[in-house]
Design a protein around this motif. Structure first.
Motif, PDB file in Angstrom:
ATOM      1  N   THR B 152       0.015 -14.633   1.033  1.00  0.00           N
ATOM      2  CA  THR B 152      -1.424 -14.511   1.207  1.00  0.00           C
ATOM      3  C   THR B 152      -1.686 -14.114   2.660  1.00  0.00           C
ATOM      4  OG1 THR B 152      -1.710 -16.240  -0.394  1.00  0.00           O
ATOM      5  CG2 THR B 152      -3.633 -15.662   0.924  1.00  0.00           C
ATOM      6  N   TYR B 153      -2.239 -12.927   2.832  1.00  0.00           N
ATOM      7  CA  TYR B 153      -2.593 -12.469   4.178  1.00  0.00           C
ATOM      8  C   TYR B 153      -4.102 -12.481   4.341  1.00  0.00           C
ATOM      9  CZ  TYR B 153       2.137 -10.893   5.248  1.00  0.00           C
ATOM     10  OH  TYR B 153       3.462 -10.864   5.517  1.00  0.00           O
ATOM     11  N   LEU B 154      -4.566 -12.926   5.508  1.00  0.00           N
ATOM     12  CA  LEU B 154      -5.998 -12.879   5.795  1.00  0.00           C
ATOM     13  C   LEU B 154      -6.237 -11.898   6.942  1.00  0.00           C
ATOM     14  CD1 LEU B 154      -7.024 -16.623   5.557  1.00  0.00           C
ATOM     15  CD2 LEU B 154      -7.062 -14.854   3.804  1.00  0.00           C
ATOM     16  N   PHE B 155      -7.280 -11.089   6.797  1.00  0.00           N
ATOM     17  CA  PHE B 155      -7.605 -10.118   7.833  1.00  0.00           C
ATOM     18  C   PHE B 155      -8.169 -10.811   9.065  1.00  0.00           C
ATOM     19  CE2 PHE B 155      -8.053  -7.100   4.158  1.00  0.00           C
ATOM     20  CZ  PHE B 155      -6.947  -6.371   4.507  1.00  0.00           C
ATOM     21  N   ARG B 156      -7.801 -10.267  10.228  1.00  0.00           N
ATOM     22  CA  ARG B 156      -8.450 -10.723  11.455  1.00  0.00           C
ATOM     23  C   ARG B 156      -9.488  -9.681  11.843  1.00  0.00           C
ATOM     24  NH1 ARG B 156      -3.034 -13.092  14.268  1.00  0.00           N
ATOM     25  NH2 ARG B 156      -2.349 -10.940  14.158  1.00  0.00           N
ATOM     26  N   ASP B 157     -10.282 -10.021  12.858  1.00  0.00           N
ATOM     27  CA  ASP B 157     -11.400  -9.136  13.204  1.00  0.00           C
ATOM     28  C   ASP B 157     -10.946  -7.724  13.555  1.00  0.00           C
ATOM     29  OD1 ASP B 157     -13.096 -11.133  12.733  1.00  0.00           O
ATOM     30  OD2 ASP B 157     -13.311 -11.760  14.831  1.00  0.00           O
ATOM     31  N   ALA B 192      -4.345  -0.960   4.785  1.00  0.00           N
ATOM     32  CA  ALA B 192      -5.566  -0.137   4.691  1.00  0.00           C
ATOM     33  C   ALA B 192      -6.203  -0.212   3.311  1.00  0.00           C
ATOM     34  CB  ALA B 192      -5.239   1.309   5.049  1.00  0.00           C
ATOM     35  N   ALA B 193      -5.376  -0.080   2.249  1.00  0.00           N
ATOM     36  CA  ALA B 193      -5.951  -0.041   0.902  1.00  0.00           C
ATOM     37  C   ALA B 193      -6.633  -1.357   0.531  1.00  0.00           C
ATOM     38  CB  ALA B 193      -4.875   0.348  -0.111  1.00  0.00           C
ATOM     39  N   PRO B 194      -5.942  -2.500   0.716  1.00  0.00           N
ATOM     40  CA  PRO B 194      -6.647  -3.745   0.390  1.00  0.00           C
ATOM     41  C   PRO B 194      -7.886  -3.974   1.253  1.00  0.00           C
ATOM     42  CG  PRO B 194      -4.456  -4.215   1.294  1.00  0.00           C
ATOM     43  CD  PRO B 194      -4.515  -2.755   1.030  1.00  0.00           C
ATOM     44  N   ALA B 195      -7.867  -3.463   2.479  1.00  0.00           N
ATOM     45  CA  ALA B 195      -9.058  -3.617   3.324  1.00  0.00           C
ATOM     46  C   ALA B 195     -10.234  -2.868   2.721  1.00  0.00           C
ATOM     47  CB  ALA B 195      -8.779  -3.116   4.734  1.00  0.00           C
ATOM     48  N   ARG B 196      -9.907  -1.789   1.966  1.00  0.00           N
ATOM     49  CA  ARG B 196     -10.983  -1.051   1.280  1.00  0.00           C
ATOM     50  C   ARG B 196     -11.307  -1.671  -0.067  1.00  0.00           C
ATOM     51  NH1 ARG B 196      -7.776   3.388   2.900  1.00  0.00           N
ATOM     52  NH2 ARG B 196      -6.900   3.493   0.785  1.00  0.00           N
ATOM     53  N   VAL B 227      -3.179  -7.352  -4.190  1.00  0.00           N
ATOM     54  CA  VAL B 227      -4.543  -7.437  -4.712  1.00  0.00           C
ATOM     55  C   VAL B 227      -5.460  -7.932  -3.604  1.00  0.00           C
ATOM     56  CG1 VAL B 227      -5.942  -8.339  -6.574  1.00  0.00           C
ATOM     57  CG2 VAL B 227      -3.497  -8.142  -6.866  1.00  0.00           C
ATOM     58  N   PRO B 228      -6.592  -7.252  -3.354  1.00  0.00           N
ATOM     59  CA  PRO B 228      -7.504  -7.709  -2.294  1.00  0.00           C
ATOM     60  C   PRO B 228      -8.152  -9.039  -2.668  1.00  0.00           C
ATOM     61  CG  PRO B 228      -8.508  -5.950  -3.561  1.00  0.00           C
ATOM     62  CD  PRO B 228      -7.099  -6.049  -4.035  1.00  0.00           C
ATOM     63  N   LEU B 229      -8.409  -9.867  -1.653  1.00  0.00           N
ATOM     64  CA  LEU B 229      -9.169 -11.099  -1.864  1.00  0.00           C
ATOM     65  C   LEU B 229     -10.620 -10.737  -1.592  1.00  0.00           C
ATOM     66  CD1 LEU B 229      -6.775 -13.547  -0.020  1.00  0.00           C
ATOM     67  CD2 LEU B 229      -6.951 -13.138  -2.462  1.00  0.00           C
ATOM     68  N   LEU B 230     -11.312 -10.380  -2.656  1.00  0.00           N
ATOM     69  CA  LEU B 230     -12.636  -9.778  -2.485  1.00  0.00           C
ATOM     70  C   LEU B 230     -13.660 -10.810  -2.050  1.00  0.00           C
ATOM     71  CD1 LEU B 230     -12.573  -7.499  -5.617  1.00  0.00           C
ATOM     72  CD2 LEU B 230     -12.268  -6.840  -3.230  1.00  0.00           C
ATOM     73  N   GLN B 231     -14.572 -10.328  -1.235  1.00  0.00           N
ATOM     74  CA  GLN B 231     -15.647 -11.183  -0.762  1.00  0.00           C
ATOM     75  C   GLN B 231     -16.952 -10.571  -1.200  1.00  0.00           C
ATOM     76  OE1 GLN B 231     -17.462 -12.794   3.457  1.00  0.00           O
ATOM     77  NE2 GLN B 231     -15.923 -11.219   3.461  1.00  0.00           N
ATOM     78  N   GLN B 232     -17.797 -11.429  -1.713  1.00  0.00           N
ATOM     79  CA  GLN B 232     -19.072 -10.948  -2.176  1.00  0.00           C
ATOM     80  C   GLN B 232     -19.850 -10.323  -1.035  1.00  0.00           C
ATOM     81  OE1 GLN B 232     -21.377 -14.068  -3.611  1.00  0.00           O
ATOM     82  NE2 GLN B 232     -21.658 -13.050  -5.550  1.00  0.00           N
ATOM     83  N   GLY B 233     -20.224  -9.067  -1.222  1.00  0.00           N
ATOM     84  CA  GLY B 233     -21.076  -8.433  -0.236  1.00  0.00           C
ATOM     85  C   GLY B 233     -20.450  -8.275   1.131  1.00  0.00           C
ATOM     86  N   GLY B 234     -19.101  -8.212   1.186  1.00  0.00           N
ATOM     87  CA  GLY B 234     -18.482  -8.029   2.490  1.00  0.00           C
ATOM     88  C   GLY B 234     -17.095  -7.464   2.335  1.00  0.00           C
ATOM     89  N   ALA B 235     -16.443  -7.195   3.453  1.00  0.00           N
ATOM     90  CA  ALA B 235     -15.082  -6.693   3.390  1.00  0.00           C
ATOM     91  C   ALA B 235     -14.190  -7.808   2.849  1.00  0.00           C
ATOM     92  CB  ALA B 235     -14.634  -6.296   4.783  1.00  0.00           C
ATOM     93  N   PRO B 236     -13.067  -7.454   2.211  1.00  0.00           N
ATOM     94  CA  PRO B 236     -12.199  -8.487   1.657  1.00  0.00           C
ATOM     95  C   PRO B 236     -11.734  -9.473   2.738  1.00  0.00           C
ATOM     96  CG  PRO B 236     -11.558  -6.337   0.849  1.00  0.00           C
ATOM     97  CD  PRO B 236     -12.592  -6.106   1.908  1.00  0.00           C
ATOM     98  N   HIS B 237     -11.509 -10.729   2.314  1.00  0.00           N
ATOM     99  CA  HIS B 237     -10.992 -11.736   3.234  1.00  0.00           C
ATOM    100  C   HIS B 237      -9.566 -11.386   3.658  1.00  0.00           C
ATOM    101  CE1 HIS B 237     -14.236 -14.443   2.357  1.00  0.00           C
ATOM    102  NE2 HIS B 237     -13.960 -14.453   1.081  1.00  0.00           N
ATOM    103  N   GLY B 238      -8.846 -10.754   2.735  1.00  0.00           N
ATOM    104  CA  GLY B 238      -7.440 -10.479   2.975  1.00  0.00           C
ATOM    105  C   GLY B 238      -6.855  -9.971   1.677  1.00  0.00           C
TER     106      GLY B 238
END
Lengths: 105, 1329
Positions: B152-157, B192-196, B227-238
């Motif tokens: 499980t990876y989480l995006f940083r700023d 890049a892809a999961p970030a999108r 698989v992206p960890l999708l966030q409602q109304g925002g960029a994926p968490h990770g």
């Protein structure tokens, strides 16, 4: 392959021509029935006692000879003959009691 | 099934085996030896076959894992099978038979469902992100078959990603780097892809993937799904990296499983993050509020009393020690100055406290702002000049007067001037007033040290002091400018500061003209000229003077009240503790000014009014030491004034000196008789007046010494104080009373019903509480009540009142003396707690998102006694979905103003309430989008800071609750889908319909099941069962029993023997005991049914004549209760057109109702639908039997109607007519129709088929024609479908064809012919007589 149909020509005791039909009449074998009828002339009694299915294709063959034929028919066929109007053009007899039921093919 | 025969174990199998199991090995496998066909699993099955062949004993394996290579790769499969020996005539074993059913989907489905359930089963709702990830990791790690490893990876700023959790892979493995770069080469996993928001399927080849862990498998995975960890109304968490099971294909269900798992993780992260953010915010708000309230209450309560008790005696001491030596007097002066300073500071803090609580008593009157400001500035002139600074006051008259509260304005100007003087060492101070646009602009500029640019924004913050600034004094609390800003704000104005370090500072105040920006009830009518500066300026100037080089400070101390005369004996100021206050009432302006000048010159504090009525009001507001009044005045003359003053106990003792032009003894006597203390006839000598005033004041002071102490003490009470007369009218109050309720002494006496009672019309409840308390006050001697009251400005307060009877020593009348305290904060704290609890309860009770929202809205409505509460969820575009208490209005029906307000809320920060005079709104997060909430208060009730805090807390809580409910909703959907996938055969035999419904609350799938098994001899096994318990455990037991029962039926088609064998099996499985099962074997041709029941409710047979029969034979105890006991069989023949219903007890069992009643009701439900198609009937029965609150137990249901519908497909050739007719004829026989009806159906069907052959397919002979016939209790439906076009019947051209349709219509009750471009459908229907 046509539905099996047995046609046996004969004479009534009063000398009228008789054609005994056994089996089911449908569009696959009406040409056989039509040929048999065409090969006779004058009054003809058609014994359908052993026919337990007759569809509109068979009826149309009978219609084209309606003015010279009489029918002996199983009671199950009566509604078809009546609805089609053939009963209004030809005389229809029911089989005499004791006549064996039509064999089912 | 398959068998191995002969010495080579030659392989044979049936069609089902070929279809389901053999896969690509067909037809290659036919005739080969079994060990060749199943070479890849021979290690598993070879020994078993050997055992069968050598010992003749059968084997049994349940859900055995086998790696079959039937699809081109080794595949994870599960099979339940038994091998039994086959013997030749001599009894020798010559081969073996395998009866097998494949269970791959069930086993894998159960495994995945368990993981998803565990992910969703988090018992603690509140947890940190870390805890949530650890929890999710443990659950994912428990399924190493579907997920050999996960990351499980989480995006940083900055777009890079950090590893937050890993399962199945050791720390530090090259495939699991701790961080991943934002993008580009070097990253093991592309970010890049999961970030999108896209998923990526990765082939695991290359260096970092060497030596991957294998999970539960012999070989490492070859693919991973990101698989992206999708966030409602925002960029994926990770994103989640899920290594894939190499032994299963990545089909939709596998992909769906990984996505659902990622969805759970994403929801958990969102929940944890949003919870933390909201928690933090709510706590900050609450903490800030608490700190402020505590601080200000402490100041006000703790400082005032001691200060009063210091300053009072000090003044007396000064008077007494007037003759003492210089040193003593100077020290007393130091004490007094600092006492004043402290008093000023406390008063400033109290001002804040009042502003905060909305209790600032403002009286805005129209004044000449330029004159007032100039006069205030002049107070500082000597101090400024003494400091050697220039002082420029530029105050030309403004075009119109401005509304100000004089006291507040004084504080504004004096604070600014004091500030300027403090920080200015050279140059000048400039005060300027001018008009600009619709504003009066006042600037105070200095050439002082200035303020560093970074400090300017913080200038107006409370308690903020600029460190190390050069100043005339280091004293100061850093609160003056903050107060100035608040006060200017109360005037509807603004203040700004411009400063350059080293050059100076300019403060600019802008006040609007007019009064539209002020509360209407605080605006007083025009008064006119600027009055004298009040004594409140004194402490400012004194303080400023202290900063300046030592001089004769004493000389300037009394600046505004005129310096005391050097000769102490001639002026009152030197002997009295404070300058006496004299009120002058005279309608002649010249006389007023003369008297004012005269008395002020003598050291008095003077105020002046125009007539008796104004004088009365002034005395009631601030009782003077002396009233000097003319006798002849308009509206109320001097004599009337004296009478009115004497009539009121609070003013009875104020000395009055009457002035009159009427000379003579009579006039004088009249004046004295009226109650005046002294009488003076005009013209009078100045000295005479001063002597009389001084005598009266001193006399009164002596007389009133105790009274004044009482007043001072009562006023310094931290609690509100009041006295009621016998009728309940409030006749005396103190300052705290006015502070708390907003009602001042000027309105005394307050007759009941008192104006602070809650309004009887809008708040009957509150009104009644106060009325009850008031009645207690009049009737009982003493008491204590906590009641709601309404502040003068309309806001709601809670006060705690104590009262006691007392006797008025003067009149002997009984009065009630009471005190009260403002307990609003405590009250609301309790209310907050209970509101949170009530809201939580509502949210927990809700079973769906809409229900949760509706419940919460109604809770909010009750809490605020609101007219309506409205929630607008912006889930798509600009038109939101509305929910409301009561019927929600359509968006377009709302007033445009309201729509705009709600839309604007979306752009405000979350959980920050905003209110106007009709209600309050707040924005929060709803799972479908931003939610704008509106509480419609309807009337003009103010929404206080307390209310806003509460709304913020509740909104945060609500947002959490909605997210939780949303998750439960999703879990429910997932659970049901998976349960249905495990349940039941994928293909139902014709004539059957089945249903499964989980319990509504608590939502859980359970152990009910149904099953149909197509037996080798053409018969059908039917099973309906019910395992004890609920949840995953029951579902697992159910899965095993279902498989076992299937296999047993395939082996031996006897219900009794199957259940007997199942008894033994169930005895070995924990949790299977007491399962009830109905097991039957049906011959679909004859309707003959043998059955046996293990404690299961009886089957119901609905006969076509409308009667009902129960299948009650062959009954015995539930499974494994008496293992080994032989079970019995019942049998029956299902008559034609009858319907069989099998079910589990959830369908019929209800509390407080005999089971029989439920069974009868189910029977009626089936009977009622005996004419309906069987699948529709299943829906109808489930609906009809649903209890009011939904099923509280799970329900399985199975229906069969005999005979099953007939379905025939045949090529469009006339030779097919006879065989089709034959099939239809024998089906009609099964239906047991009257022979003429059967014949009619036969003819009609024959005509329709003939048409289809002759016309529909005249261009394409051989295309398929389909015939379907279905019977119910009372009618029969026949459908013939072809794929061609019919000719329009033209009887005149083709006589017999028209006859065909005529025949169809005559033979059937209803005929519908529907031609479409893709074919023609003939639908015919007839009643069965």
């Amino acid at each position: 392959m046509a539905t099996p149909l047995t046609l046996t020509p004969g004479r009534r005791p009063d000398g009228t021509a008789l054609l005994t039909v056994a089996g089911e009449v449908d569009m696959s074998n009406t040409d056989v029935l039509a040929a048999a009828l065409d090969s006779t002339a004058g009054r003809l009694v058609l014994d359908l006692t052993a026919v337990d299915y007759l569809d509109s294709a068979g009826l149309s063959v009978l219609f084209s000879h309606a003015d010279r034929i009489e029918l002996i028919a199983n009671p199950l066929l009566i509604p078809v003959l009546t609805v089609s109007g053939l009963a209004d053009l030809t005389t229809i007899h029911t089989p005499e009691p004791g006549t064996p039921p039509a064999p089912r093919l | 099934m398959w068998m191995a025969w002969g010495p080579r174990l030659t392989f044979f199998c049936n069609a089902a085996y070929r279809r389901d199991t053999l896969g690509r090995k067909y037809p290659w496998a036919l005739g080969r030896s079994a060990n060749e066909v199943w070479a890849e699993i021979w290690d598993d099955i070879g020994p078993r076959i050997d055992t069968v062949l050598t010992t003749g004993k059968a084997t049994w394996d349940e859900a055995l894992l086998l790696f079959l290579e039937r699809s081109g790769y080794p595949e994870e499969t599960y099979h339940t099978f038994s091998y039994s020996p086959l013997r030749d005539d001599a009894g020798a074993v010559v081969g073996m038979l395998c009866v097998v059913s494949e269970e791959t989907e069930r086993v894998i489905g159960q495994r995945r469902m368990a993981t998803l359930r565990d992910l969703g089963s988090d018992p603690s709702v509140v947890r940190t992100e870390q805890e949530m990830l650890a929890f999710a990791g443990r659950q994912l790690g428990r399924n190493p078959r579907d997920l050999p490893f996960t990351l499980t990876y989480l995006f940083r700023d900055d777009g890079s990603a950090r590893l937050a959790n890993a399962t199945g892979v050791p720390a530090g493995h090259p495939a699991a780097p701790a961080t991943l770069p934002a993008d580009g080469p070097g990253g093991v996993w592309p970010t890049a892809a999961p970030a999108r928001g896209e998923s990526v399927l990765m082939e695991l080849d290359g260096v970092p993937f060497a030596g991957l862990p294998t999970g539960d498998w012999p070989e490492p995975p070859t693919q991973a799904l990101m698989v992206p960890l999708l966030q409602q109304g925002g960029a994926p968490h990770g994103f989640l990296v899920a290594a894939l099971n190499r032994y299963r294909p990545l089909e939709d269900t596998y992909r769906g499983f990984v996505e659902l798992a990622a969805g759970h993780v994403a929801a958990g992260i969102a929940s944890a993050r949003s919870y933390q953010a909201q928690q933090r915010r709510a706590e900050e708000l609450a903490e800030l509020d608490r700190a402020k309230t505590a601080f200000f209450s402490n100041i006000s309560h703790e400082f005032r009393t001691p200060l009063t008790l210091i300053m009072g005696p000090l003044e007396e001491l000064r008077g007494r020690l007037a003759g003492a030596d210089e040193e003593v007097r100077e020290e007393l002066e130091v004490v007094r100055r600092n006492g004043l300073r402290l008093n000023k500071l406390v008063n400033t803090l109290l001002d804040f406290s009042r502003i905060e609580a909305g209790r600032m008593q403002a009286h805005y009157e129209l004044v000449d702002l330029a004159a007032v400001t100039a006069e205030l500035a002049s107070v500082f002139r000597s101090a400024v000049e003494r400091a050697g600074l220039g002082f420029e006051v530029d105050c030309p008259a403004l075009p119109e007067p401005v509304h100000i509260d004089r006291d507040m304005w004084e504080k504004v100007v004096l604070n600014l001037l004091s500030n300027a003087l403090k920080f200015t060492f050279d140059g000048s101070i400039r005060v300027r007033v001018h008009a600009e646009d619709a504003h009066a602009v006042v600037t105070v500029a200095d050439t002082g040290i200035g303020v560093p640019a970074e400090e300017v924004p913080r200038l107006f913050e409370r308690f903020h002091r600029i460190e190390n600034a050069r100043a005339r004094s280091n004293e100061g609390s850093g609160i003056g400018l903050a107060l100035v800003k608040e006060l200017v704000g109360l005037h509807g104005g603004t203040i700004t500061a411009d400063s350059t370090e080293g050059e100076g500072t300019v403060f600019t105040i802008r006040l609007p003209f007019g009064s539209a920006h002020l509360p209407a009830d605080a605006v007083a009518p025009a008064v006119g000229t600027a009055d004298a500066v009040s004594t409140s300026a004194d402490p400012y100037v004194q303080e400023a003077m202290r900063w300046l080089p030592a001089d004769d400070t004493a000389a300037t101390a009394g600046e505004t009240t005129a310096a005391p005369s050097p000769d102490a004996s001639t002026g009152p100021a030197s002997v009295l503790p404070a300058p006496a206050h004299v009120l002058i009432a005279d309608d002649n302006a010249d006389m007023r000014e003369y008297l004012t000048r005269l008395l002020r010159g003598a050291g008095y504090r003077v105020s002046a009014v125009n007539d008796g009525r104004e004088a009365l009001r002034a005395v009631r507001t601030d009782a003077p030491d002396m009233v000097v009044s003319d006798v002849m005045m308009p509206r109320m003359d001097g004599l009337e004034l004296v009478a009115a003053l004497r009539a009121d106990p609070r003013t009875a003792s104020v000395p009055v000196l009457l002035l009159s032009a009427r000379a003579g003894q009579e006039a004088s006597i009249e004046g004295l008789e009226s109650g005046a203390d002294d009488y003076l006839v005009k013209p009078f000598a100045a000295a005479e007046l001063l002597a009389r005033v001084r005598a009266n004041v001193e006399l009164a002071r002596l007389r009133n010494h105790h009274a004044r102490w009482r007043t001072a003490l009562v006023d310094s009470l931290q609690e509100a104080f009041f006295v009621c007369d016998e009728e309940g009218a409030v006749v005396e109050i103190n300052a705290a009373f006015t502070d708390i309720l907003g009602y001042g002494v000027e309105g005394l006496p307050y007759q009941p019903v008192h104006p602070w009672w809650p309004d009887a019309a809008t708040d009957p409840d509150g009104h009644r509480q106060v009325a009850d308390a008031f009645e207690g006050l009049l009737r009982e001697g003493q008491g204590r009540y906590t009641v709601p009251v309404t502040h003068r400005d309309g806001h709601r307060l809670w006060i705690s009142v104590n009262f006691n009877y007392a006797q008025d020593p003067d009149t002997g009348r009984r009065v009630t003396v009471g005190t009260f305290r403002d307990v609003t904060a405590e009250h609301y704290a309790i209310q907050r707690e209970s509101a949170l609890a009530a809201l939580s309860l509502r949210l927990t009770e809700a079973t769906s998102l809409p229900e949760a929202l509706a419940g919460a809205l109604s809770e909010l409505k009750d809490l605020w006694r609101a007219r309506r509460v409205l929630a607008a969820v912006f889930d798509h575009g600009d038109e939101p979905t509305l929910t409301a208490t009561g019927t929600p209005p359509a968006w377009q029906q709302l007033p445009a103003e309201r729509r705009r307000f709600l839309a604007d809320l979306r752009h405000r920060p979350l959980l920050t309430p905003t209110s106007d005079h009709t209600g309050a709104g707040v924005l929060l997060e709803h799972p479908d989008g931003p939610l704008a909430l509106w509480i419609d208060l309807g009337d003009q009730r103010p929404f206080t800071g307390e209310d806003e805090l509460l709304l913020s807390l509740l909104a945060g809580h609500l947002a959490q609750g909605l997210v939780r409910t949303h998750q439960i909703d999703q879990q429910r959907e997932t659970a049901i889908t998976l349960q249905r996938a495990i349940l039941g055969p994928s293909r139902l035999p014709d004539g059957f319909a089945v249903r499964y419904e989980p319990a509504t609350r608590p939502l859980e799938v359970g152990g009910d099941w149904y099953d149909t098994v197509e037996l080798p001899d053409g018969r059908i096994g039917i099973v309906v069962g019910d395992c004890v318990g609920r949840g995953l455990e029951a579902a697992a037991v159910m899965g095993q029993l279902r498989s076992a029962c299937r296999a047993l039926l395939l082996q031996d088609a006897s219900p009794a023997r199957t259940l007997t064998a199942l008894d033994h099996f169930a005895a070995t499985i924990s949790g299977a005991r007491c399962t009830t099962v109905f097991c039957g074997v049906l011959d679909p041709g004859t309707g003959h049914l043998t059955y046996s029941s293990a404690g299961h409710p009886p089957g119901i047979l609905a006969l076509p004549d409308g009667t009902t029969r129960l299948l009650e034979d062959g009954r015995s105890v539930p499974l494994a209760v008496r293992p080994g006991r032989t079970r019995q069989e019942g049998e029956c023949t299902i008559p034609a057109r009858a319907t069989l219903l099998l079910y589990t007890d959830g369908l019929v069992e209800r509390r407080r109702r005999p089971l029989r009643a439920g069974i009868d009701q189910a029977g009626e439900a089936v009977q009622e639908g005996r004419g309906v198609a069987v699948d529709d009937l299943a829906t109808q029965v489930m609906d009809r039997m649903t209890p009011a609150g939904g099923y509280d137990d799970d329900v399985a249901l199975l229906l069969y109607r005999h005979p099953a519908p007939l379905e025939v497909s045949f090529p469009a050739e006339s030779s097919q007519l006879a065989p089709v007719r034959q099939a239809l004829r024998s089906w009609l026989d099964q239906c047991q129709l009257p022979s003429q009806t059967a014949q009619n159906v036969l003819v009609a069907a024959g005509e329709a088929c003939a048409n289809a052959i002759e016309h529909g397919h005249r261009h394409a002979p051989g295309d398929t024609v389909r015939l379907r016939a279905e019977v119910s209790a009372d009618d029969l439906r026949l459908t013939v479908v072809d794929t061609g076009h019919w000719k329009t019947p033209r009887p005149e051209a083709n006589a017999h064809r028209g006859r065909g349709v005529t025949l169809m219509r005559a033979m059937m009750r209803q005929v519908t012919i529907t031609p479409t471009p893709s074919g023609t459908t003939v639908d015919m229907y007839t009643r069965i007589a």
